[in-house]
Design a protein around this motif. Structure first.
Motif, mmCIF file in Angstrom:
data_model
loop_
_atom_site.group_PDB
_atom_site.id
_atom_site.type_symbol
_atom_site.label_atom_id
_atom_site.label_comp_id
_atom_site.label_asym_id
_atom_site.label_seq_id
_atom_site.Cartn_x
_atom_site.Cartn_y
_atom_site.Cartn_z
ATOM 1 N N ALA A 1 9.817 -0.431 6.166
ATOM 2 C CA ALA A 1 9.434 0.349 4.977
ATOM 3 C C ALA A 1 10.631 0.925 4.232
ATOM 4 C CB ALA A 1 8.498 1.483 5.377
ATOM 5 N N GLU A 2 11.828 0.743 4.761
ATOM 6 C CA GLU A 2 12.999 1.421 4.185
ATOM 7 C C GLU A 2 13.257 1.001 2.746
ATOM 8 O OE1 GLU A 2 17.511 2.651 5.483
ATOM 9 O OE2 GLU A 2 16.658 0.807 6.320
ATOM 10 N N SER A 3 13.163 -0.288 2.456
ATOM 11 C CA SER A 3 13.454 -0.759 1.100
ATOM 12 C C SER A 3 12.455 -0.202 0.094
ATOM 13 C CB SER A 3 13.452 -2.290 1.059
ATOM 14 O OG SER A 3 12.181 -2.808 1.437
ATOM 15 N N VAL A 4 11.199 -0.055 0.506
ATOM 16 C CA VAL A 4 10.172 0.501 -0.389
ATOM 17 C C VAL A 4 10.520 1.943 -0.756
ATOM 18 C CG1 VAL A 4 7.734 1.139 -0.591
ATOM 19 C CG2 VAL A 4 8.372 -0.988 0.554
ATOM 20 N N VAL A 5 10.910 2.731 0.250
ATOM 21 C CA VAL A 5 11.238 4.136 0.004
ATOM 22 C C VAL A 5 12.531 4.258 -0.796
ATOM 23 C CG1 VAL A 5 11.649 6.380 1.071
ATOM 24 C CG2 VAL A 5 10.044 4.782 2.134
ATOM 25 N N THR A 6 13.493 3.400 -0.514
ATOM 26 C CA THR A 6 14.758 3.429 -1.246
ATOM 27 C C THR A 6 14.540 3.168 -2.731
ATOM 28 O OG1 THR A 6 15.997 2.696 0.700
ATOM 29 C CG2 THR A 6 17.046 2.389 -1.444
ATOM 30 N N ALA B 1 0.958 18.475 4.818
ATOM 31 C CA ALA B 1 -0.213 17.641 4.535
ATOM 32 C C ALA B 1 0.038 16.253 5.111
ATOM 33 C CB ALA B 1 -0.457 17.546 3.036
ATOM 34 N N PHE B 2 -0.972 15.685 5.731
ATOM 35 C CA PHE B 2 -0.905 14.321 6.251
ATOM 36 C C PHE B 2 -1.781 13.400 5.409
ATOM 37 C CE2 PHE B 2 0.371 16.414 10.253
ATOM 38 C CZ PHE B 2 1.411 15.590 10.657
ATOM 39 N N ILE B 3 -1.239 12.212 5.136
ATOM 40 C CA ILE B 3 -2.024 11.150 4.511
ATOM 41 C C ILE B 3 -1.476 9.836 5.055
ATOM 42 C CG2 ILE B 3 -0.525 11.035 2.473
ATOM 43 C CD1 ILE B 3 -3.071 10.369 0.826
ATOM 44 N N ASP B 4 -2.345 8.871 5.323
ATOM 45 C CA ASP B 4 -1.921 7.600 5.903
ATOM 46 C C ASP B 4 -1.394 6.653 4.833
ATOM 47 O OD1 ASP B 4 -2.684 8.559 8.355
ATOM 48 O OD2 ASP B 4 -4.616 7.519 8.387
ATOM 49 N N ASP B 5 -0.589 5.683 5.254
ATOM 50 C CA ASP B 5 0.057 4.794 4.282
ATOM 51 C C ASP B 5 -0.892 3.773 3.669
ATOM 52 O OD1 ASP B 5 -0.280 3.262 6.534
ATOM 53 O OD2 ASP B 5 1.791 2.560 6.647
ATOM 54 N N ASP B 6 -2.095 3.631 4.208
ATOM 55 C CA ASP B 6 -3.075 2.732 3.594
ATOM 56 C C ASP B 6 -4.089 3.511 2.753
ATOM 57 O OD1 ASP B 6 -4.361 3.972 5.690
ATOM 58 O OD2 ASP B 6 -5.202 2.135 6.556
ATOM 59 N N GLU B 7 -3.715 4.731 2.374
ATOM 60 C CA GLU B 7 -4.578 5.580 1.553
ATOM 61 C C GLU B 7 -3.850 5.946 0.256
ATOM 62 O OE1 GLU B 7 -6.588 7.766 5.465
ATOM 63 O OE2 GLU B 7 -5.394 8.941 4.055
ATOM 64 N N PHE B 8 -4.615 6.504 -0.693
ATOM 65 C CA PHE B 8 -4.009 7.083 -1.895
ATOM 66 C C PHE B 8 -4.883 8.246 -2.360
ATOM 67 C CE2 PHE B 8 -6.744 3.618 -3.294
ATOM 68 C CZ PHE B 8 -7.419 4.125 -4.395
ATOM 69 N N PRO B 9 -4.271 9.302 -2.904
ATOM 70 C CA PRO B 9 -5.009 10.525 -3.224
ATOM 71 C C PRO B 9 -5.461 10.603 -4.677
ATOM 72 C CG PRO B 9 -2.683 10.963 -3.386
ATOM 73 C CD PRO B 9 -2.817 9.493 -3.039
ATOM 74 N N THR B 10 -6.429 11.464 -4.920
ATOM 75 C CA THR B 10 -6.758 11.851 -6.285
ATOM 76 C C THR B 10 -5.673 12.806 -6.781
ATOM 77 O OG1 THR B 10 -8.158 13.585 -5.326
ATOM 78 C CG2 THR B 10 -9.243 11.563 -6.028
ATOM 79 N N GLN B 11 -5.582 12.984 -8.100
ATOM 80 C CA GLN B 11 -4.480 13.769 -8.660
ATOM 81 C C GLN B 11 -4.511 15.239 -8.249
ATOM 82 O OE1 GLN B 11 -4.714 12.486 -12.926
ATOM 83 N NE2 GLN B 11 -2.549 12.051 -12.635
ATOM 84 N N ILE C 1 10.099 13.358 -7.330
ATOM 85 C CA ILE C 1 9.807 14.092 -6.104
ATOM 86 C C ILE C 1 10.729 13.606 -4.988
ATOM 87 C CG2 ILE C 1 8.023 14.705 -4.419
ATOM 88 C CD1 ILE C 1 7.453 15.698 -7.235
ATOM 89 N N SER C 2 11.322 14.529 -4.257
ATOM 90 C CA SER C 2 12.202 14.183 -3.143
ATOM 91 C C SER C 2 11.425 13.455 -2.050
ATOM 92 C CB SER C 2 12.831 15.450 -2.565
ATOM 93 O OG SER C 2 13.502 15.172 -1.357
ATOM 94 N N ALA C 3 11.984 12.350 -1.557
ATOM 95 C CA ALA C 3 11.345 11.580 -0.491
ATOM 96 C C ALA C 3 12.354 11.332 0.630
ATOM 97 C CB ALA C 3 10.812 10.259 -1.020
ATOM 98 N N MET D 1 0.824 -1.207 0.000
ATOM 99 C CA MET D 1 0.000 0.000 0.000
ATOM 100 C C MET D 1 0.864 1.266 0.000
ATOM 101 S SD MET D 1 -3.383 -0.918 2.292
ATOM 102 C CE MET D 1 -2.575 -1.763 3.647
ATOM 103 N N LEU D 2 2.015 1.191 0.681
ATOM 104 C CA LEU D 2 2.917 2.349 0.686
ATOM 105 C C LEU D 2 3.433 2.638 -0.720
ATOM 106 C CD1 LEU D 2 4.539 4.549 2.091
ATOM 107 C CD2 LEU D 2 6.267 2.819 2.666
ATOM 108 N N SER D 3 3.767 1.595 -1.476
ATOM 109 C CA SER D 3 4.239 1.786 -2.855
ATOM 110 C C SER D 3 3.179 2.480 -3.706
ATOM 111 C CB SER D 3 4.599 0.435 -3.481
ATOM 112 O OG SER D 3 5.694 -0.151 -2.826
ATOM 113 N N ARG D 4 1.956 2.055 -3.534
ATOM 114 C CA ARG D 4 0.857 2.662 -4.298
ATOM 115 C C ARG D 4 0.706 4.137 -3.945
ATOM 116 N NH1 ARG D 4 -4.985 -0.131 -4.016
ATOM 117 N NH2 ARG D 4 -5.829 0.620 -5.972
ATOM 118 N N LEU D 5 0.775 4.444 -2.653
ATOM 119 C CA LEU D 5 0.646 5.828 -2.199
ATOM 120 C C LEU D 5 1.766 6.689 -2.772
ATOM 121 C CD1 LEU D 5 -0.269 8.208 -0.441
ATOM 122 C CD2 LEU D 5 0.956 7.157 1.474
ATOM 123 N N LEU D 6 3.009 6.219 -2.665
ATOM 124 C CA LEU D 6 4.135 7.007 -3.150
ATOM 125 C C LEU D 6 4.019 7.274 -4.650
ATOM 126 C CD1 LEU D 6 7.026 5.294 -1.156
ATOM 127 C CD2 LEU D 6 6.066 7.573 -0.771
#
Length: 282
Positions: A33-38, A75-85, A46-48, A1-6
């Motif tokens: 979660a480190e490997s996902v962000v890496t 802005a806050f968003i949880d890792d099990d969420e994903f935003p509209t564009q 976008i800088s992460a 879910m984190l990959s989808r959000l990012l």
């Protein structure tokens, strides 16, 4: 879910009006979660920034995010969420239009596969919504979808209190509103929360209701009115349960949920936590 959000965060439409960066706070001392962000950072435009808060506590994780963030807004968003564009752009536009300190938006459920019909009919994963521009009381404020002015975090004390094991966001908004800050709703700034099959189960819904009941009192000094409400509600819902079953699983589980919520409150009065864990996630 984190990959989808990012991935979705890189596709935000800014209209060339602002720049943004991403902060991921891993609330796991094992750095799961480190490997996902890496991997994400290798190709992301976008800088992460990756940070770790080793002590499992949502308030501490949010404080780490604030400490690590840059810019004039957070802005806050949880890792099990994903935003509209248009998520960030819509929040920023509403904040400027209404001249407030923060803007909250809806979190709608998203099912990757079709859940049982009673889950949809019961609305167990639906959340209340308001008309755009509605000024919010603290009890309606959450951090799953919000844009806040950085100035709110200027004071030296931690914005989110670690002693609030649940409801740390409402506690934050309560204190901010008491200081005169204003927050409004923007119904067009939508994010979606992924609801996996584990959260369709009856057992999960019961545990979550008990958990919410326990902490609905713990964070509010055990007000007598709430306790009395639950003293009446527990036997009332207990009597209604057999009848509710006749009207289908959605109606029955709604009664079970409310019964469990109020039971959790009464158990909290007795100093008991039936969950036995800090959070309920599955």
């Amino acid at each position: 879910m984190l990959s989808r959000l990012l991935g979705d965060l890189t596709r935000q439409e800014t209209g060339s009006q602002f720049a943004y960066s991403i902060v991921v706070v891993d609330n796991d001392r094992l750095r799961s979660a480190e490997s996902v962000v890496t991997e994400f950072s290798k190709t992301s435009p976008i800088s992460a920034k990756y940070c770790v808060e080793p002590q499992q506590n949502i308030a501490r994780a949010r404080n780490k995010a604030v400490e690590s963030a840059e810019g004039d807004f957070i802005a806050f968003i949880d890792d099990d969420e994903f935003p509209t564009q248009g998520w960030l752009r819509t929040l920023l536009k509403a904040l400027a239009e209404y001249n407030v300190d923060g803007v909250l938006g809806p979190v709608k459920p998203h099912f990757d596969s079709e859940p049982p019909r009673w889950v949809i009919e019961g609305g167990f994963h639906d959340r209340p919504e308001d008309a755009t521009g509605t000024r919010l009381e603290w009890s309606k404020c959450r951090t799953g979808n919000v844009l806040l002015k950085r100035a709110l975090f200027a004071e030296p004390e931690q914005p989110f209190r670690p002693e609030c094991l649940s409801g740390e966001d409402q506690d934050f908004f309560r204190r901010m509103i008491e200081k005169g800050h204003a927050f409004i709703w923007c119904n067009e700034a939508v994010v979606y929360e992924v609801v996996p099959p584990a959260r369709w189960k009856r057992g999960f819904l019961v545990r979550r209701a008990l958990f919410r009941g326990v902490f609905s009192l713990r964070n509010h000094d055990f007000p007598a009115q709430r306790i009395l409400q639950s003293v009446i509600a527990v036997p009332a819902y207990g009597l209604v349960l057999p009848l509710a079953l006749v009207f289908g699983q959605a109606r029955f589980m709604n009664c079970v949920f409310k019964f469990s919520y109020h039971l959790g409150r009464l158990l909290a009065v007795a100093g008991l936590n039936p969950i036995g864990q800090p959070y309920v996630s599955d």
